[in-house]
Design a protein around this motif. Structure first.
Motif, PDB file in Angstrom:
ATOM      1  N   ARG A   1      27.311  -8.646  32.728  1.00  0.00           N
ATOM      2  CA  ARG A   1      25.934  -8.234  32.416  1.00  0.00           C
ATOM      3  C   ARG A   1      25.843  -7.618  31.018  1.00  0.00           C
ATOM      4  O   ARG A   1      24.898  -7.860  30.277  1.00  0.00           O
ATOM      5  CB  ARG A   1      25.517  -7.175  33.446  1.00  0.00           C
ATOM      6  CG  ARG A   1      24.168  -7.440  34.045  1.00  0.00           C
ATOM      7  CD  ARG A   1      23.974  -6.575  35.264  1.00  0.00           C
ATOM      8  NE  ARG A   1      24.604  -7.181  36.415  1.00  0.00           N
ATOM      9  CZ  ARG A   1      25.191  -6.518  37.400  1.00  0.00           C
ATOM     10  NH1 ARG A   1      25.266  -5.204  37.385  1.00  0.00           N
ATOM     11  NH2 ARG A   1      25.712  -7.164  38.410  1.00  0.00           N
ATOM     12  N   ASN A   2      26.835  -6.818  30.664  1.00  0.00           N
ATOM     13  CA  ASN A   2      26.842  -6.229  29.311  1.00  0.00           C
ATOM     14  C   ASN A   2      27.077  -7.289  28.248  1.00  0.00           C
ATOM     15  O   ASN A   2      26.526  -7.211  27.155  1.00  0.00           O
ATOM     16  CB  ASN A   2      27.905  -5.129  29.221  1.00  0.00           C
ATOM     17  CG  ASN A   2      27.389  -3.810  29.746  1.00  0.00           C
ATOM     18  OD1 ASN A   2      26.648  -3.111  29.071  1.00  0.00           O
ATOM     19  ND2 ASN A   2      27.733  -3.491  30.974  1.00  0.00           N
ATOM     20  N   VAL A   3      27.888  -8.288  28.566  1.00  0.00           N
ATOM     21  CA  VAL A   3      28.118  -9.400  27.630  1.00  0.00           C
ATOM     22  C   VAL A   3      26.798 -10.142  27.396  1.00  0.00           C
ATOM     23  O   VAL A   3      26.441 -10.474  26.265  1.00  0.00           O
ATOM     24  CB  VAL A   3      29.218 -10.347  28.155  1.00  0.00           C
ATOM     25  CG1 VAL A   3      29.287 -11.627  27.343  1.00  0.00           C
ATOM     26  CG2 VAL A   3      30.569  -9.652  28.138  1.00  0.00           C
ATOM     27  N   ALA A   4      26.039 -10.350  28.467  1.00  0.00           N
ATOM     28  CA  ALA A   4      24.749 -11.045  28.346  1.00  0.00           C
ATOM     29  C   ALA A   4      23.807 -10.261  27.440  1.00  0.00           C
ATOM     30  O   ALA A   4      23.142 -10.828  26.569  1.00  0.00           O
ATOM     31  CB  ALA A   4      24.131 -11.217  29.732  1.00  0.00           C
ATOM     32  N   ARG A   5      23.764  -8.954  27.633  1.00  0.00           N
ATOM     33  CA  ARG A   5      22.876  -8.103  26.825  1.00  0.00           C
ATOM     34  C   ARG A   5      23.208  -8.239  25.337  1.00  0.00           C
ATOM     35  O   ARG A   5      22.326  -8.450  24.503  1.00  0.00           O
ATOM     36  CB  ARG A   5      23.030  -6.636  27.281  1.00  0.00           C
ATOM     37  CG  ARG A   5      22.325  -5.635  26.390  1.00  0.00           C
ATOM     38  CD  ARG A   5      22.501  -4.204  26.913  1.00  0.00           C
ATOM     39  NE  ARG A   5      23.881  -3.800  27.146  1.00  0.00           N
ATOM     40  CZ  ARG A   5      24.729  -3.423  26.189  1.00  0.00           C
ATOM     41  NH1 ARG A   5      24.355  -3.406  24.921  1.00  0.00           N
ATOM     42  NH2 ARG A   5      25.969  -3.061  26.497  1.00  0.00           N
ATOM     43  N   ILE A   6      24.497  -8.174  25.011  1.00  0.00           N
ATOM     44  CA  ILE A   6      24.890  -8.223  23.592  1.00  0.00           C
ATOM     45  C   ILE A   6      24.670  -9.630  23.037  1.00  0.00           C
ATOM     46  O   ILE A   6      24.229  -9.801  21.894  1.00  0.00           O
ATOM     47  CB  ILE A   6      26.357  -7.770  23.431  1.00  0.00           C
ATOM     48  CG1 ILE A   6      26.524  -6.333  23.935  1.00  0.00           C
ATOM     49  CG2 ILE A   6      26.799  -7.879  21.971  1.00  0.00           C
ATOM     50  CD1 ILE A   6      27.966  -5.864  24.045  1.00  0.00           C
ATOM     51  N   ALA A   7      24.952 -10.653  23.862  1.00  0.00           N
ATOM     52  CA  ALA A   7      24.821 -12.049  23.411  1.00  0.00           C
ATOM     53  C   ALA A   7      23.394 -12.351  22.962  1.00  0.00           C
ATOM     54  O   ALA A   7      23.171 -13.099  22.002  1.00  0.00           O
ATOM     55  CB  ALA A   7      25.231 -12.996  24.532  1.00  0.00           C
ATOM     56  N   LYS A   8      22.437 -11.748  23.654  1.00  0.00           N
ATOM     57  CA  LYS A   8      21.037 -11.978  23.281  1.00  0.00           C
ATOM     58  C   LYS A   8      20.783 -11.465  21.870  1.00  0.00           C
ATOM     59  O   LYS A   8      20.036 -12.073  21.108  1.00  0.00           O
ATOM     60  CB  LYS A   8      20.105 -11.305  24.289  1.00  0.00           C
ATOM     61  CG  LYS A   8      20.098 -12.000  25.638  1.00  0.00           C
ATOM     62  CD  LYS A   8      19.204 -11.245  26.602  1.00  0.00           C
ATOM     63  CE  LYS A   8      19.534 -11.590  28.035  1.00  0.00           C
ATOM     64  NZ  LYS A   8      19.043 -10.573  28.974  1.00  0.00           N
ATOM     65  N   GLY A   9      21.402 -10.375  21.511  1.00  0.00           N
ATOM     66  CA  GLY A   9      21.260  -9.824  20.158  1.00  0.00           C
ATOM     67  C   GLY A   9      21.808 -10.766  19.100  1.00  0.00           C
ATOM     68  O   GLY A   9      21.327 -10.785  17.965  1.00  0.00           O
TER      69      GLY A   9
END
Ligand SMILES: NC(=O)c1ccc[n+]([C@@H]2O[C@H](COP(=O)([O-])OP(=O)(O)OC[C@H]3O[C@@H](n4cnc5c(N)ncnc54)[C@H](O)[C@@H]3O)[C@@H](O)[C@H]2O)c1
Length: 306
Positions: free
Chosen positions: A146-154
């Motif tokens: 979930r944290n990877v997804a958050r950063i990937a969007k950035g």
């Protein structure tokens, strides 16, 4: 007075120990510290009169449970708990917990450190690729995923995920495309980040077929566990597919071969680094202490894993 022992071969940061001590002593418990021990005998001795033990990657096996006659709870400050013999714990009536989520951001940030390094050809000065617009496949949408997804969007990536247990609708709600299988993820995404735990089902599950599904220029990043990848399949994939890269935070057994054969397509951190931040250390250590206090005082078994 109940006694909590911190038994860490690889110690917590001093500030984390201070935080743990505060939690323990405020609750009226005694705290003892065993750090950087070199012999198992030291661990066995330290746990003899412990009611609770906080560990990191320390191995807690049947012999330790047999030596710890008063032990009621072991908390692994971190996510993975494959270093604890759960059957032996249950046989000795000991509760085992982990502290999920406390180091997830640390691991997720490392994923991107490694990914940029890989995408830019290990900073060798040749032309690499950008992450913007690329498809990232997250295998297991848990705390780290979930944290990877958050950063990937950035980074402007298109984010896909597959989780065997977390519902697709919940993944989609977070603006991530859910696919139906690991195979679909590998077929769809040029970049794959592994976040599955090491279980009977997942061990060796990243096989040649999956790796060979990767689109051209595929990159696999493993910050999960060494065991989830089939190492002979990995060697075969890197040999047959000169476009693939493998970046890992957990050194495989075939590290020397991969380093010799694919120095520009294979990278391993020298030591597992994912959770090694001051913040993760403090968060996980204090969470472990709080969980112990809540368990010993109130019987709260949230986060129990056995
Ligand atoms: N590199 C490091 O230092 C470091 C630090 C923390 C965690 N980890 C590892 O990262 C991994 C993920 O940690 P986390 O905190 O996100 O764990 P988590 O328990 O929060 O999430 C794991 C997810 O995997 C899913 N899952 C389980 N079996 C699956 C399967 N067969 N197929 C697909 N999905 C499956 C679960 O539903 C869950 O959502 C673990 O292996 C953990 O040990 C490594």
């Amino acid at each position: 007075m109940a006694k909590i022992v911190i038994a860490t071969d690889k110690p917590f940061a001093a500030v984390a120990v201070k935080g743990i001590r505060e939690v323990a002593e405020t609750a009226g418990f005694e705290l003892a510290l065993l750090e950087k021990y070199t012999e198992k005998a030291q661990l066995l001795e330290a746990v003899t009169d412990a009611d609770a033990v906080i560990i990191r990657s320390d191995k807690i096996d049947a012999e330790v449970f047999a030596a710890a006659k008063q032990l009621k709870i072991v908390v692994r400050a971190g996510a993975g708990y494959d270093n604890v013999d759960l059957e032996a714990a249950t046989a000795h009536n000991v509760c085992v917990m982990n502290t999920p989520g406390q180091n997830s951001n640390a691991v997720a940030e490392l994923v991107f450190g490694m990914l940029v390094f890989g995408a830019r050809n290990f900073f060798n000065g040749t032309s690499g690729i950008e992450l913007k617009g690329k498809r990232l496949g997250i295998l297991a949408y848990g705390n780290v995923g979930r944290n990877v997804a958050r950063i990937a969007k950035g980074f402007g990536m298109e984010v896909y995920a597959y989780d065997a247990f977390f519902p697709a609708e919940a993944i989609e709600k977070e603006g991530v495309k859910a696919v139906k299988s690991a195979a679909d993820l590998f077929k769809t995404c040029q970049i794959i980040s592994l976040h599955i735990p090491a279980t009977a089902e997942t061990k060796g599950s990243i096989n040649f077929e999956l790796l060979n599904f990767l689109p051209k220029g595929g990159i696999v990043i493993n910050t999960a566990r060494k065991e989830v990848i089939d190492e002979s399949a990995l060697a075969k994939a890197l040999s047959e597919r000169p476009d693939l890269k493998y970046l890992t935070d957990i050194r495989p057994d075939i590290h020397a071969d991969l380093t010799a054969n694919y120095p520009d397509r294979y990278f391993s951190t020298p030591k597992k680094t994912g959770a090694q931040t001051a913040e993760a250390n403090i968060n996980a250590g204090i969470a472990a202490a709080e969980q112990i206090v809540d368990f010993l005082k109130n019987g709260n078994e949230r986060f129990r894993v056995n």
